[in-house]
Design a protein around this motif. Structure first.
Motif, PDB file in Angstrom:
ATOM      1  N   LYS A 138      -0.809   6.194   9.319  1.00 15.47           N
ATOM      2  CA  LYS A 138      -0.276   4.724   9.491  1.00 15.47           C
ATOM      3  C   LYS A 138      -0.885   3.672   8.351  1.00 15.47           C
ATOM      4  CE  LYS A 138       0.704   4.436  14.275  1.00 15.47           C
ATOM      5  NZ  LYS A 138       0.210   3.833  15.482  1.00 15.47           N
ATOM      6  N   LYS A 139      -1.995   4.120   7.989  1.00 18.37           N
ATOM      7  CA  LYS A 139      -2.889   3.335   7.082  1.00 18.37           C
ATOM      8  C   LYS A 139      -3.495   3.673   5.922  1.00 18.37           C
ATOM      9  CE  LYS A 139      -3.888   0.987  10.902  1.00 18.37           C
ATOM     10  NZ  LYS A 139      -3.575  -0.516  11.115  1.00 18.37           N
ATOM     11  N   VAL A 140      -2.875   4.712   5.479  1.00 21.48           N
ATOM     12  CA  VAL A 140      -3.369   5.482   4.080  1.00 21.48           C
ATOM     13  C   VAL A 140      -2.200   5.988   3.230  1.00 21.48           C
ATOM     14  CG1 VAL A 140      -5.214   6.284   2.765  1.00 21.48           C
ATOM     15  CG2 VAL A 140      -5.691   5.642   4.728  1.00 21.48           C
ATOM     16  N   PHE A 141      -1.999   5.689   2.365  1.00 18.87           N
ATOM     17  CA  PHE A 141      -0.680   6.435   1.682  1.00 18.87           C
ATOM     18  C   PHE A 141      -1.340   7.616   0.725  1.00 18.87           C
ATOM     19  CE2 PHE A 141       1.046   7.702  -2.614  1.00 18.87           C
ATOM     20  CZ  PHE A 141       2.576   7.805  -2.073  1.00 18.87           C
TER      21      PHE A 141
ATOM     22  N   ARG B  69       2.496  13.267   2.542  1.00 15.51           N
ATOM     23  CA  ARG B  69       2.338  13.618   3.998  1.00 15.51           C
ATOM     24  C   ARG B  69       2.263  15.074   4.100  1.00 15.51           C
ATOM     25  NH1 ARG B  69       0.250   8.841   4.368  1.00 15.51           N
ATOM     26  NH2 ARG B  69       1.462   7.315   5.153  1.00 15.51           N
TER      27      ARG B  69
ATOM     28  N   ALA C 107       0.821  -1.175   0.029  1.00  9.78           N
ATOM     29  CA  ALA C 107       0.002  -0.092   0.093  1.00  9.78           C
ATOM     30  C   ALA C 107       0.886   1.285  -0.134  1.00  9.78           C
ATOM     31  CB  ALA C 107      -0.926   0.068   1.099  1.00  9.78           C
TER      32      ALA C 107
ATOM     33  N   ILE D 265       2.672   2.452   2.515  1.00  9.52           N
ATOM     34  CA  ILE D 265       2.653   3.132   3.630  1.00  9.52           C
ATOM     35  C   ILE D 265       3.954   2.920   4.224  1.00  9.52           C
ATOM     36  CG2 ILE D 265       1.764   3.356   5.804  1.00  9.52           C
ATOM     37  CD1 ILE D 265      -1.030   2.234   4.624  1.00  9.52           C
TER      38      ILE D 265
END
Lengths: 413, 273
Positions: B100-103, B106, A75, A77
Motif C-alpha cells: 500500500k505504501k511503496v512502489f 509486486r 508514487a 502505488i
C-alpha cells in the motif's frame, strides 16, 4: 520561476470501490455469481497541475478530499482510472515510514532492505549507512531486531532511510508529525536543506502553518476537485476561510440529526427551537457577550393552564451549567392554546469558548408533569470573540489600581 | 510482459534482498536455524520409511529399491514446489503494509520466495548427494554412475522452477481478491501430494483404475516433473524425453497464464489488500 516541469498531472480521475458487504469468500461469489455490490467513490475528479523543478508544493484539503490518493498516484502505488501523470526524475515517497520493516531483522538489516525497496543499490547504502544511523540517533540499537524498538525509534529509522534516498522528487505525507519535538525539528531542517538543494518536494499536510512556511505553492483539493492553486500563503488563507464557513453550517446539520432523549405526555409539544442573535438571525455559533435568544415554538392540542417553559445548558462533558424556567423567573403564562412561541432571552451571553448542549422543556405548573422534554437536544457553539478568559463562564468584572497611599507613609503622618 | 521482465531485471538487487530476507527470517528465532530446512526432509523420510517398510509395507507392490532414497528423490522437489506455493499465496496480502505504501514490482514478493526455497532445495540436494554416497553405493553399484546423469538436473530444475513460479503468481494474485485461496491451497496441495508418485512408485497405479483415469493421473504436470527427478536421482537413468518436453511445455504455459493473470490483477493490489 520558469523551470523545467518535472511533474505533470493531466486530468486524473481515480475511483475506489466502496463495498456495502464485502464478500471475499468463494462461496458467496459462487452463489451470487458476481462480485460484491459496491459504489464507486470518486476520490479524484479530473485533477490537473504541473510542478516545476525545485518547487515545494503543498496539497491541502479536508480528510477525504483526495490528497493522499493524489500522492499515492504520484508514487505509482495507485493507478488513475483516467488521465495521465508524467514524472521526470527519481522519486522517493515518505508515505509510511518504516513500511516493510521486518520485526525479526535488525535495524541495520532493515536499513538495507528498506533502502533497496526505495531503490538504492547495496553500494549506495554502504555509502550512506553511517549517515542514516547518525540521523536516526539509533547507533546503540542498530544491531538489535526492530521488534524491540519503540514506535518512535521505528519511525526515526524509517525517516532516516527515506530521507537519505536522495531523490529528485520527494513526496511527503504528514511526516512532520513524527517523533519528539527535537526530531521533528531535525526533519524539518532536513527538508529545508533538500529544498535549498533544489529538490522538488510535494507535501500533503494538515499542518497549515507548515505548508505556509515551507511551500512555495499549494493546491487545495475539495472532494476530488482542485478548488484553488497558486501561492501557498494565498491558498492556505482561502482554505481557512472556507473551513470557518463550513463549521458554521455544520453546526446546523448537527442540530438536525442530533436529538437527545425526549419524553412527555404531549398535550403541549415543543415543535421547534431556534437560537437567534441580536438581529433575529438564526445561528449556532455565538460569541461571549452577545445577545442570545432561545425561541421555542409550541403547539398545544388543548387549552393548557399555567404551563412552565424551561431551558437548561450543559457543557459537552456533562456539567449542568444552568437550569431555569419561567416560573423561577416569576413569569406566569396564564394559559396557552394552539400554536405560538416562547422566548428565553440572554442579553449578554456569559458562556466562554466551548461546545454546549441545550435542553428545552415544557412542564405543568407543579413542575412534576412533563408535557414535552427535549433533553440535551440542541448544540450551541461559543467562540470567545475578544475575550481570552479561561473556563466556562465570563463574569463581568473590572480591574483597577486602587489609589491609596502606602501604609507606612500613613503611619509617619 | 517483456516490459515487465525488463523492470524485473532492473530490480534484481531488491529481488536478492527480498530473497535474503526470506532466508534470514525463516529460521531467525530457532536454535537449529538453518538446519531445520535440512532436517525436515530427513525426518519426513524417516516417517514415511517406517510407515511403508514396516507398518504398511509396499516394497513388493512397487518393487522399489532403497525406499528412503526413492522418497527423498521425489519429496525434495515436491517440498520446493509446495513450500513456494504456500508461501506465495499470502505473500501479497501478508505484505499489505508494503504494497500500500511503496512502489516496486509486486511479483518480486512471490518470486523471492521461490528463490529462497531454491537455495534451500540446493542445500537439500547437497545433503541428498551425501546420502547417496553413504547408502546408495553400499546397496547398489549402479550408483557409481550417479554423477553422469546429474547434468539433467540443469534442465529439470528450471522446468520445476518455472512451473512453480507460474502457479505461485496465480495463487498470490487470486488470493488478494478471494481469501479462500489460502485455505483451499492447503487441501489442493495435499491432494496433489497423494496424486503424485512421491510415497509410492507410479507403477502401482497401473490397472487400478480405468485407463482414462490413469491417463488423467499421468497428465498431472507435477507427476511428470517428479518422475524426471526419480529417473535421475533414484533410477540413475535418463529422464524420458517425452516427459521432459511435456513438462517443459506445461511449465511455460502455466507460467505465462500465471504471470498474465498477475499482471492483470496487479494494478489494483494496493486498493484490495
Amino acid at each position: 520561476m520558469a523551470g523545467k516541469v518535472v511533474i505533470r498531472v493531466d486530468d486524473v480521475w481515480k475511483n475506489f470501490k466502496i463495498y456495502q458487504e464485502r464478500n471475499l469468500s468463494l462461496k458467496e461469489t459462487l452463489l451470487r455469481r458476481r462480485r460484491a455490490k459496491y459504489e464507486a467513490f470518486w476520490a479524484l475528479k479530473g485533477v490537473s497541475f504541473e510542478v516545476e523543478e525545485g518547487t515545494t508544493i503543498g496539497i491541502i484539503g479536508e480528510n477525504g478530499s483526495g490528497k493522499s490518493s493524489m500522492l499515492k498516484i504520484l508514487a505509482k502505488i495507485l493507478r488513475p482510472n483516467k488521465g495521465s501523470i508524467e514524472i521526470n526524475g527519481k522519486i522517493s515517497a515518505l508515505l509510511e515510514l518504516g513500511a516493510g520493516f521486518h520485526p525479526d531483522l535488525t535495524g541495520r538489516e532493515n536499513t538495507y532492505l528498506n533502502g533497496s525497496i526505495l531503490g538504492l543499490t547495496r553500494a549506495q547504502i554502504d555509502e550512506r549507512i553511517d549517515d542514516i544511523i547518525a540521523f536516526s540517533e539509533l547507533s546503540k540499537f542498530i544491531d538489535m531486531p526492530v521488534k524491540s524498538y519503540s514506535s518512535g525509534m521505528y519511525v526515526r529509522l524509517g525517516f532516516a532511510v527515506a530521507i537519505n534516498v536522495d531523490p529528485d522528487i520527494l513526496l511527503v505525507d504528514e511526516i512532520l508529525a513524527v517523533g519528539d519535538e527535537s526530531f521533528q525539528r531535525k526533519c524539518l531542517n532536513k527538508l529545508y536543506e533538500l529544498k535549498e538543494q533544489g529538490k522538488t518536494i510535494v507535501v500533503v499536510s494538515h499542518a497549515l502553518d507548515q505548508v505556509r512556511n515551507i511551500c512555495d505553492e499549494a493546491i487545495w483539493l475539495e472532494h476530488g476537485v482542485m478548488k484553488e492553486s497558486g501561492r501557498a500563503a494565498q491558498v492556505v488563507d482561502s482554505y481557512l476561510e472556507e473551513v470557518n464557513r463550513q463549521e458554521e453550517s455544520k453546526a446546523t446539520e448537527l442540530e438536525e440529526v442530533e436529538h437527545g432523549a425526549r419524553w412527555g405526555s404531549g398535550e403541549v409539544k415543543i415543535t421547534g427551537v431556534r437560537f437567534l442573535d441580536d438581529v433575529e438571525n438564526e445561528r449556532h455559533i455565538f460569541k461571549t457577550g452577545e445577545r442570545l435568544v432561545v425561541e421555542m415554538d409550541y403547539e398545544a392540542s388543548e387549552e393548557i393552564a399555567r404551563p412552565v417553559f424551561g431551558v437548561a445548558i450543559h457543557s459537552r462533558d456533562g456539567v449542568h451549567i444552568t437550569g431555569t424556567n419561567s416560573k423561577f423567573s416569576g413569569t406566569i403564562f396564564d394559559k396557552i392554546a394552539g400554536k405560538g412561541s416562547v422566548r428565553y432571552v440572554i442579553e449578554l451571553l456569559p458562556l466562554l469558548k466551548g461546545s454546549y448542549v441545550v435542553s428545552t422543556v415544557v412542564y405543568d405548573f407543579s413542575c412534576l408533569h412533563p408535557y414535552d422534554h427535549h433533553d440535551r437536544a440542541y448544540m450551541l457553539e461559543v467562540s470567545s470573540g475578544e475575550l481570552s478568559d479561561y473556563g466556562v463562564f465570563h463574569i463581568p468584572a473590572s480591574w483597577g489600581l486602587h489609589d491609596r497611599q502606602p501604609i507606612r507613609e500613613l503611619e509617619k503622618d | 510482459m517483456i516490459a515487465a521482465f525488463n523492470t524485473l531485471l532492473s530490480y534484481k538487487e531488491l529481488l536478492l534482498n527480498f530473497t535474503r530476507k526470506e532466508l534470514k527470517v525463516k529460521y531467525k528465532n530457532s536454535v537449529l536455524g538453518f538446519f531445520w530446512s535440512l532436517l525436515n526432509p530427513i525426518l519426513m523420510m524417516l516417517v514415511f520409511t517406517v510407515i511403508f517398510t514396516i507398518v504398511l509395507p509396499i516394497k513388493n507392490i512397487g518393487g522399489i529399491e532403497n525406499f528412503p532414497l526413492f522418497f527423498l528423490a521425489g519429496f525434495l522437489p515436491w517440498n520446493f514446489f509446495s513450500a513456494t506455493v504456500t508461501g506465495s499465496t499470502t505473500s501479497i496480502v501478508g505484505n499489505g503494509a508494503l504494497v500500500k505504501k511503496v512502489f516496486f514490482p509486486r511479483e518480486l514478493l512471490p518470486v523471492s520466495i521461490g528463490f529462497a526455497n531454491l537455495v534451500n532445495f540446493a542445500l537439500e540436494l547437497g545433503v541428498f548427494f551425501l546420502f547417496v554416497l553413504i547408502t546408495g553405493l553400499v546397496s547398489d553399484p549402479k550408483y557409481l554412475e550417479f554423477y553422469k546423469f546429474l547434468p539433467y538436473l540443469l534442465i529439470i530444475i528450471p522446468i520445476l522452477f518455472t512451473f512453480t513460479i507460474g502457479v505461485s503468481l496465480l495463487v498470490a494474485s487470486l488470493n488478494v481478491y478471494m481469501r479462500d485461496v489460502q485455505h483451499l491451497i492447503g487441501i489442493l496441495l495435499m491432494v496433489t501430494f497423494y496424486a503424485t508418485p512421491i510415497i509410492y512408485p507410479i507403477a502401482i497405479m497401473e490397472g487400478r483404475a480405468p485407463p482414462i483415469y490413469i491417463q488423467a493421473y499421468k497428465a498431472n504436470p507435477v507427476t511428470a516433473i517428479i518422475e524426471s527427478f526419480h529417473h535421475v536421482l533414484h533410477g540413475v537413468s535418463h529422464p524420458s524425453f517425452n516427459l521432459l518436453v511435456y513438462s517443459a511445455v506445461v511449465a511455460v504455459a502455466v507460467f505465462l497464464v500465471g504471470y498474465t493473470v498477475f499482471l492483470r490483477l496487479e494494478p489494483a493490489f494496493a486498493e484490495e489488500v
